[in-house]
Enzyme design. Sequence first.
Site, mmCIF file in Angstrom:
data_model
loop_
_atom_site.group_PDB
_atom_site.id
_atom_site.type_symbol
_atom_site.label_atom_id
_atom_site.label_comp_id
_atom_site.label_asym_id
_atom_site.label_seq_id
_atom_site.Cartn_x
_atom_site.Cartn_y
_atom_site.Cartn_z
ATOM 1 N N ASP A 174 0.883 -1.165 0.000
ATOM 2 C CA ASP A 174 0.000 0.000 0.000
ATOM 3 C C ASP A 174 0.925 1.221 0.000
ATOM 4 O O ASP A 174 1.577 1.526 0.987
ATOM 5 C CB ASP A 174 -0.894 -0.043 1.253
ATOM 6 C CG ASP A 174 -1.889 1.113 1.306
ATOM 7 O OD1 ASP A 174 -1.602 2.173 0.709
ATOM 8 O OD2 ASP A 174 -2.934 0.958 1.969
ATOM 9 N N LYS A 199 -5.876 10.365 -1.290
ATOM 10 C CA LYS A 199 -4.878 11.103 -0.516
ATOM 11 C C LYS A 199 -3.968 11.930 -1.431
ATOM 12 O O LYS A 199 -4.462 12.801 -2.114
ATOM 13 C CB LYS A 199 -4.102 10.116 0.365
ATOM 14 C CG LYS A 199 -4.988 9.058 1.049
ATOM 15 C CD LYS A 199 -5.928 9.633 2.093
ATOM 16 C CE LYS A 199 -6.992 8.654 2.590
ATOM 17 N NZ LYS A 199 -6.540 7.362 3.071
HETATM 18 C C1 LIG Z 1 -7.127 6.126 3.405
HETATM 19 C C2 LIG Z 1 -6.333 4.903 3.262
HETATM 20 C C3 LIG Z 1 -6.879 3.730 2.731
HETATM 21 C C4 LIG Z 1 -8.341 3.628 2.355
HETATM 22 O O1 LIG Z 1 -8.636 4.428 1.254
HETATM 23 P P1 LIG Z 1 -10.084 5.072 0.955
HETATM 24 O O2 LIG Z 1 -9.854 5.843 -0.280
HETATM 25 O O3 LIG Z 1 -10.442 5.902 2.148
HETATM 26 O O4 LIG Z 1 -11.039 3.941 0.788
HETATM 27 C C5 LIG Z 1 -6.043 2.640 2.566
HETATM 28 N N1 LIG Z 1 -4.752 2.678 2.921
HETATM 29 C C6 LIG Z 1 -4.199 3.791 3.441
HETATM 30 C C7 LIG Z 1 -2.756 3.782 3.818
HETATM 31 C C8 LIG Z 1 -4.950 4.932 3.629
HETATM 32 O O5 LIG Z 1 -4.406 6.021 4.169
#
Ligand SMILES: *Cc1c(COP(=O)(O)O)cnc(C)c1O
Length: 385
Positions: A174, A199
């Site tokens: 991720d 993000k």
């Molecule tokens: C926010 C986030 C997610 C989830 O993403 P969404 O767009 O809110 O569904 C997954 N992994 C990380 C590291 C995040 O910061």
Amino acid sequence: MAHYEKFESALIHGGVYGDKFTGAVNVPIYQTSTFEQEGLGQHKGWEYARTGNPTRHAVETLIAELEQGKAGFAFSSGMASITAVLSLFQSGDRIIISKNVYGGTFRVLDKIFRNFGISYAFEDTTDLNSLKERLTEDVKAILIESPANPLLTVTDIAGIATIAKEKGILTIVDNTFMTPYLQRPLELGADIVVHSATKYLGGHSDLIAGLVVVNTEELAERLGFIQNATGGILAPFDSFLLVRGIKTLGVRMDRHVENAFNVAKYLRNHEGVKKVYYPGFADAQGYEINQKQAKNGGAMISFELKEKYNINKFFSSLRLIALAESLGGVESLVCHPSTMTHASIPEEKRQEIGISDALIRLSIGIEGIEDLILDLEQAIAESEG
Ligand SMILES: *Cc1c(COP(=O)(O)O)cnc(C)c1O
């Protein structure tokens, strides 16, 4: 052949550039659910927009190019993209996740995939030797974040990928906190990269989106099948917004990181601050590994105030920095992991992995640095008890 070499240029010219029918410099928003076919089995490459839409295709090819993968897939949220990736597995499979993984990733494994017979285990992925011993036959993937949420723990991505390859299992990273501008996991040996594009990639807190990039044709085919079969796709307008956001990723990240470094230094020198977690400090956990695998320490900071400070007062005293979930937007945000982003992790587990109730997480935006520091200064002063 591309007419550019630099990553900064790929952000703007990568994927599908413009519109060949009109010369528009931006890919249009193809707000359509279906495409007319000339005859049975004769179409222009587009049939039904869940399967494929040209605007979504633009962002999918762009992220594949930026992460140096074989194919990209856009989903309606980061969690939809993680869910699609976890749908590669089947009953009896086990997935290892790093201890500081995003709360939602834990939740979907614990509350949904576990019901389908896919198990998971939290492991300390920073300790490669002990991790090796935990790779039982049923483990089919290792899912990591580096730096991980919210203690900014660094995991050796190439090290994990090497161990995983020996066992024939997948490495999933991720990469939300770093983006391909700062770190490219597939180049380090990972098989799959996922993003909450909500993000930094979107970058303006005006969009929920997720992306996946894979490194083989076989995974591309399987992920494409899952995307079409389960249908959690990104809409055309949101795909357009995401392409638009990605164009400025380089300049935004440079400013995010510069500001974060200055805020981290300010906090570390503040006598009211107990501890600062920031991977850009030379004495931070995993600093050398992070320097090797990423351009710098990124723009996320976590810290704890000393006991005499009232944390509720601190949050309510901030005037510029907004108390909100999420991160990676142009505006600075603050959050309280134990009651917000990581509330879905049971208290006992939270304590064990070091997410105390005093922990504060900052997503540093691109405002003027003086304003950010002034805001923190007055809020810390207000909260002194
Ligand atoms: C926010 C986030 C997610 C989830 O993403 P969404 O767009 O809110 O569904 C997954 N992994 C990380 C590291 C995040 O910061």
